[in-house]
Design a protein around this motif. Structure first.
Motif, PDB file in Angstrom:
ATOM      1  N   ARG A 149       9.059  29.266  33.669  1.00 18.48           N
ATOM      2  CA  ARG A 149      10.376  28.632  33.785  1.00 18.48           C
ATOM      3  C   ARG A 149      11.283  28.954  32.591  1.00 18.48           C
ATOM      4  NH1 ARG A 149      10.332  22.529  35.706  1.00 18.48           N
ATOM      5  NH2 ARG A 149      12.498  23.148  36.105  1.00 18.48           N
ATOM      6  N   LEU A 150      10.941  29.991  31.848  1.00 11.51           N
ATOM      7  CA  LEU A 150      11.704  30.332  30.647  1.00 11.51           C
ATOM      8  C   LEU A 150      13.163  30.625  30.962  1.00 11.51           C
ATOM      9  CD1 LEU A 150      12.013  31.060  27.675  1.00 11.51           C
ATOM     10  CD2 LEU A 150      11.115  33.336  28.209  1.00 11.51           C
ATOM     11  N   ALA A 151      13.425  31.490  31.946  1.00 17.15           N
ATOM     12  CA  ALA A 151      14.807  31.852  32.271  1.00 17.15           C
ATOM     13  C   ALA A 151      15.612  30.629  32.691  1.00 17.15           C
ATOM     14  CB  ALA A 151      14.825  32.911  33.379  1.00 17.15           C
ATOM     15  N   GLU A 152      14.987  29.758  33.475  1.00 20.35           N
ATOM     16  CA  GLU A 152      15.680  28.545  33.925  1.00 20.35           C
ATOM     17  C   GLU A 152      15.992  27.620  32.758  1.00 20.35           C
ATOM     18  OE1 GLU A 152      14.842  24.659  36.823  1.00 20.35           O
ATOM     19  OE2 GLU A 152      13.335  26.247  36.618  1.00 20.35           O
ATOM     20  N   VAL A 153      15.038  27.449  31.849  1.00 23.00           N
ATOM     21  CA  VAL A 153      15.252  26.556  30.704  1.00 23.00           C
ATOM     22  C   VAL A 153      16.400  27.060  29.838  1.00 23.00           C
ATOM     23  CG1 VAL A 153      14.218  25.725  28.548  1.00 23.00           C
ATOM     24  CG2 VAL A 153      12.880  25.678  30.659  1.00 23.00           C
ATOM     25  N   LEU A 154      16.415  28.344  29.530  1.00 22.32           N
ATOM     26  CA  LEU A 154      17.490  28.891  28.700  1.00 22.32           C
ATOM     27  C   LEU A 154      18.850  28.739  29.391  1.00 22.32           C
ATOM     28  CD1 LEU A 154      15.829  32.150  27.316  1.00 22.32           C
ATOM     29  CD2 LEU A 154      15.945  29.882  26.258  1.00 22.32           C
ATOM     30  N   ALA A 155      18.883  28.957  30.716  1.00 19.79           N
ATOM     31  CA  ALA A 155      20.144  28.835  31.452  1.00 19.79           C
ATOM     32  C   ALA A 155      20.657  27.398  31.450  1.00 19.79           C
ATOM     33  CB  ALA A 155      19.956  29.333  32.880  1.00 19.79           C
ATOM     34  N   LEU A 194      19.956  25.010  29.248  1.00 22.96           N
ATOM     35  CA  LEU A 194      20.385  24.669  27.891  1.00 22.96           C
ATOM     36  C   LEU A 194      21.813  25.160  27.632  1.00 22.96           C
ATOM     37  CD1 LEU A 194      17.147  25.462  25.838  1.00 22.96           C
ATOM     38  CD2 LEU A 194      18.225  23.219  26.032  1.00 22.96           C
ATOM     39  N   ARG A 195      22.082  26.400  27.976  1.00 22.62           N
ATOM     40  CA  ARG A 195      23.415  26.956  27.727  1.00 22.62           C
ATOM     41  C   ARG A 195      24.476  26.291  28.596  1.00 22.62           C
ATOM     42  NH1 ARG A 195      23.837  33.240  26.781  1.00 22.62           N
ATOM     43  NH2 ARG A 195      25.604  32.436  25.578  1.00 22.62           N
ATOM     44  N   ALA A 196      24.069  25.884  29.803  1.00 22.17           N
ATOM     45  CA  ALA A 196      25.022  25.192  30.672  1.00 22.17           C
ATOM     46  C   ALA A 196      25.444  23.854  30.086  1.00 22.17           C
ATOM     47  CB  ALA A 196      24.410  24.993  32.057  1.00 22.17           C
ATOM     48  N   HIS A 197      24.619  23.274  29.233  1.00 19.35           N
ATOM     49  CA  HIS A 197      24.941  22.001  28.592  1.00 19.35           C
ATOM     50  C   HIS A 197      25.401  22.194  27.145  1.00 19.35           C
ATOM     51  CE1 HIS A 197      22.614  20.524  32.053  1.00 19.35           C
ATOM     52  NE2 HIS A 197      23.252  19.371  31.867  1.00 19.35           N
ATOM     53  N   ARG A 198      25.880  23.392  26.832  1.00 19.87           N
ATOM     54  CA  ARG A 198      26.430  23.716  25.513  1.00 19.87           C
ATOM     55  C   ARG A 198      25.397  23.505  24.394  1.00 19.87           C
ATOM     56  NH1 ARG A 198      31.582  20.063  25.754  1.00 19.87           N
ATOM     57  NH2 ARG A 198      31.777  20.623  23.547  1.00 19.87           N
ATOM     58  N   LEU A 199      24.153  23.811  24.727  1.00 22.94           N
ATOM     59  CA  LEU A 199      23.069  23.799  23.750  1.00 22.94           C
ATOM     60  C   LEU A 199      22.588  25.250  23.631  1.00 22.94           C
ATOM     61  CD1 LEU A 199      21.257  20.653  25.137  1.00 22.94           C
ATOM     62  CD2 LEU A 199      22.449  20.764  22.935  1.00 22.94           C
ATOM     63  N   GLU A 200      22.909  25.889  22.527  1.00 18.56           N
ATOM     64  CA  GLU A 200      22.650  27.322  22.383  1.00 18.56           C
ATOM     65  C   GLU A 200      21.241  27.572  21.848  1.00 18.56           C
ATOM     66  OE1 GLU A 200      23.203  31.164  22.935  1.00 18.56           O
ATOM     67  OE2 GLU A 200      24.711  29.640  23.437  1.00 18.56           O
ATOM     68  N   PRO A 201      20.379  28.281  22.611  1.00 21.68           N
ATOM     69  CA  PRO A 201      19.022  28.583  22.130  1.00 21.68           C
ATOM     70  C   PRO A 201      19.064  29.403  20.840  1.00 21.68           C
ATOM     71  CG  PRO A 201      19.213  28.999  24.489  1.00 21.68           C
ATOM     72  CD  PRO A 201      20.597  28.760  23.982  1.00 21.68           C
ATOM     73  N   LYS A 202      18.328  28.941  19.836  1.00 19.17           N
ATOM     74  CA  LYS A 202      18.326  29.595  18.526  1.00 19.17           C
ATOM     75  C   LYS A 202      16.946  30.106  18.100  1.00 19.17           C
ATOM     76  CE  LYS A 202      22.613  29.263  17.107  1.00 19.17           C
ATOM     77  NZ  LYS A 202      23.388  30.476  16.726  1.00 19.17           N
ATOM     78  N   ARG A 203      15.893  29.412  18.514  1.00 21.05           N
ATOM     79  CA  ARG A 203      14.535  29.825  18.137  1.00 21.05           C
ATOM     80  C   ARG A 203      13.651  29.786  19.377  1.00 21.05           C
ATOM     81  NH1 ARG A 203      12.354  25.550  14.671  1.00 21.05           N
ATOM     82  NH2 ARG A 203      10.602  26.953  14.323  1.00 21.05           N
ATOM     83  N   LEU A 204      12.736  30.758  19.471  1.00 21.31           N
ATOM     84  CA  LEU A 204      11.818  30.837  20.605  1.00 21.31           C
ATOM     85  C   LEU A 204      10.471  31.338  20.114  1.00 21.31           C
ATOM     86  CD1 LEU A 204      11.328  30.755  23.736  1.00 21.31           C
ATOM     87  CD2 LEU A 204      12.107  33.144  23.777  1.00 21.31           C
ATOM     88  N   ALA A 205       9.406  30.648  20.503  1.00 20.31           N
ATOM     89  CA  ALA A 205       8.046  31.073  20.127  1.00 20.31           C
ATOM     90  C   ALA A 205       7.117  30.877  21.319  1.00 20.31           C
ATOM     91  CB  ALA A 205       7.546  30.279  18.925  1.00 20.31           C
ATOM     92  N   PHE A 206       6.179  31.802  21.475  1.00 17.57           N
ATOM     93  CA  PHE A 206       5.201  31.733  22.558  1.00 17.57           C
ATOM     94  C   PHE A 206       3.846  31.312  21.995  1.00 17.57           C
ATOM     95  CE2 PHE A 206       8.412  34.716  24.079  1.00 17.57           C
ATOM     96  CZ  PHE A 206       8.649  34.233  25.356  1.00 17.57           C
ATOM     97  N   VAL A 207       3.107  30.551  22.796  1.00 20.41           N
ATOM     98  CA  VAL A 207       1.794  30.056  22.390  1.00 20.41           C
ATOM     99  C   VAL A 207       0.730  30.764  23.226  1.00 20.41           C
ATOM    100  CG1 VAL A 207       0.334  28.024  22.115  1.00 20.41           C
ATOM    101  CG2 VAL A 207       2.816  27.821  21.836  1.00 20.41           C
ATOM    102  N   LYS A 208      -0.280  31.343  22.541  1.00 19.17           N
ATOM    103  CA  LYS A 208      -1.348  32.091  23.206  1.00 19.17           C
ATOM    104  C   LYS A 208      -2.705  31.615  22.704  1.00 19.17           C
ATOM    105  CE  LYS A 208       1.321  36.425  23.520  1.00 19.17           C
ATOM    106  NZ  LYS A 208       1.300  37.872  23.196  1.00 19.17           N
ATOM    107  N   ASN A 209      -3.720  31.856  23.525  1.00 15.00           N
ATOM    108  CA  ASN A 209      -5.091  31.579  23.097  1.00 15.00           C
ATOM    109  C   ASN A 209      -5.719  32.775  22.394  1.00 15.00           C
ATOM    110  OD1 ASN A 209      -5.137  28.941  24.069  1.00 15.00           O
ATOM    111  ND2 ASN A 209      -5.736  29.586  26.105  1.00 15.00           N
ATOM    112  N   ALA A 210      -5.143  33.964  22.593  1.00 12.85           N
ATOM    113  CA  ALA A 210      -5.609  35.186  21.934  1.00 12.85           C
ATOM    114  C   ALA A 210      -4.456  36.179  21.930  1.00 12.85           C
ATOM    115  CB  ALA A 210      -6.822  35.763  22.654  1.00 12.85           C
ATOM    116  N   PRO A 211      -4.420  37.093  20.953  1.00 12.92           N
ATOM    117  CA  PRO A 211      -3.296  38.037  20.877  1.00 12.92           C
ATOM    118  C   PRO A 211      -3.107  38.856  22.136  1.00 12.92           C
ATOM    119  CG  PRO A 211      -4.592  38.096  18.866  1.00 12.92           C
ATOM    120  CD  PRO A 211      -5.354  37.251  19.829  1.00 12.92           C
ATOM    121  N   GLU A 212      -4.217  39.186  22.815  1.00 15.68           N
ATOM    122  CA  GLU A 212      -4.121  40.033  24.009  1.00 15.68           C
ATOM    123  C   GLU A 212      -3.825  39.233  25.284  1.00 15.68           C
ATOM    124  OE1 GLU A 212      -8.461  38.909  23.419  1.00 15.68           O
ATOM    125  OE2 GLU A 212      -6.746  39.523  22.166  1.00 15.68           O
ATOM    126  N   ASN A 213      -3.845  37.899  25.204  1.00 19.53           N
ATOM    127  CA  ASN A 213      -3.625  37.071  26.381  1.00 19.53           C
ATOM    128  C   ASN A 213      -2.140  36.817  26.621  1.00 19.53           C
ATOM    129  OD1 ASN A 213      -6.362  36.944  26.531  1.00 19.53           O
ATOM    130  ND2 ASN A 213      -6.532  34.746  26.137  1.00 19.53           N
TER     131      ASN A 213
END
Length: 290
Positions: free
Chosen positions: A229-235, A237-256
């Motif tokens: 749902r990443l694309a939807e969340v960013l859209a 946020l911007r529709a409510h004048r909240l500009e995305p500034k930081r983004l990080a992904f969480v993984k269980n392993a680097p290759e996952n």
């Protein structure tokens, strides 16, 4: 016959070990060393384990709401009260650490559940005013009990609907929300679980609208959500004048592939998104910037 012999041998070995351990701790010196070791251990692990169950009664109007809760102790000994319906996972802890407010800033924990984000902030040094907003009375009562027990006067539990919440609009520096992840699909028969996991009473648009109302200009709203749902969340946020500034992904392993993402947006700010290094979950610990 062979199985019986093996069982008798195992039993005798266990009895011998028990007698040996008992003899070791007969001396007062060994007892004192053991007690000192147990007192000095930090009562924290990233992937939480419930340590004790305490029966308690919460007052609700003229009625009583009786429940047995478990206590989770954070790193700096802040206690979090949980039940099977109102507990927390690693996503809430990651969210709290991702958007940690400064010591005196005014903060809000939206969809707070048992209050884990507000309590984790306190455990990490936040002492400014903090409002914890939760729709379900049982979850809010758990936080209220923890706040009263530990005299955390700067945290204010509020049992209310964020869609209609209007107090202190435009005054918050930081808002965080661990929202329901799903819009459709099978729902739990447990009403509390269904409300927490599906957008029945709290949609993504509701969270962003509430965050925009509460934040001052430049204030930060942080969310954790599923990568699909990443694309939807960013859209939204911007529709409510909240500009995305930081983004990080969480993984269980680097290759996952990532199983979660964390995003922070600012109210009424220019575009400019920084993608941060992945957060890796290894052996119960969060490794940042790997």
């Amino acid at each position: 016959i062979l199985r019986d012999c093996l069982q008798r041998k195992q039993s005798s070995e266990n009895n011998f070990r028990s007698r040996e351990i008992k003899n070791i701790f007969q001396s007062s010196t060994a007892k004192e060393a053991l007690h000192k070791m147990l007192r000095s251990r930090p009562p924290f692990c990233f992937m939480h384990k419930f340590r004790r169950k305490i029966p308690c009664i919460f007052w609700k109007g003229n009625d009583t709401l009786s429940m047995e809760h478990s206590t989770e102790v954070l790193y700096n000994r802040t206690m979090v009260y949980c039940t099977p319906e109102h507990r927390f996972g690693s996503d809430a802890l990651l969210l709290a650490r991702f958007c940690e407010p400064k010591r005196s800033q005014k903060a809000a924990d939206l969809c707070s559940g048992c209050g884990i984000v507000a309590l984790e902030w306190h455990d990490r040094g936040h002492r400014g005013p903090c409002t914890a907003l939760e729709l379900q009375p049982e979850g809010s009562a758990l936080l209220a009990a923890a706040v009263e027990e530990q005299q955390l006067t700067h945290i204010t539990p509020a049992c209310a609907d964020l869609r209609t919440w209007r107090q202190d609009e435009g005054q918050f520096d930081v808002c965080a929300c661990n929202p329901p992840y799903f819009t459709e699909g099978p729902q739990s028969k447990n009403a509390a679980h269904a409300l927490a996991r599906h957008e029945n009473t709290c949609a993504l648009e509701d969270v962003c609208a509430c965050g925009f109302r509460l934040l001052k200009d430049g204030g930060r709203l942080a969310l954790c959500h599923r990568p699909e749902r990443l694309a939807e969340v960013l859209a939204v946020l911007r529709a409510h004048r909240l500009e995305p500034k930081r983004l990080a992904f969480v993984k269980n392993a680097p290759e996952n592939a990532p199983w979660l993402f964390l995003v922070e947006a600012q109210k009424n700010r220019k575009t400019g998104l920084r993608v941060e290094p992945d957060v890796l979950i290894r052996a119960g610990a969060a490794l940042y910037g790997r």
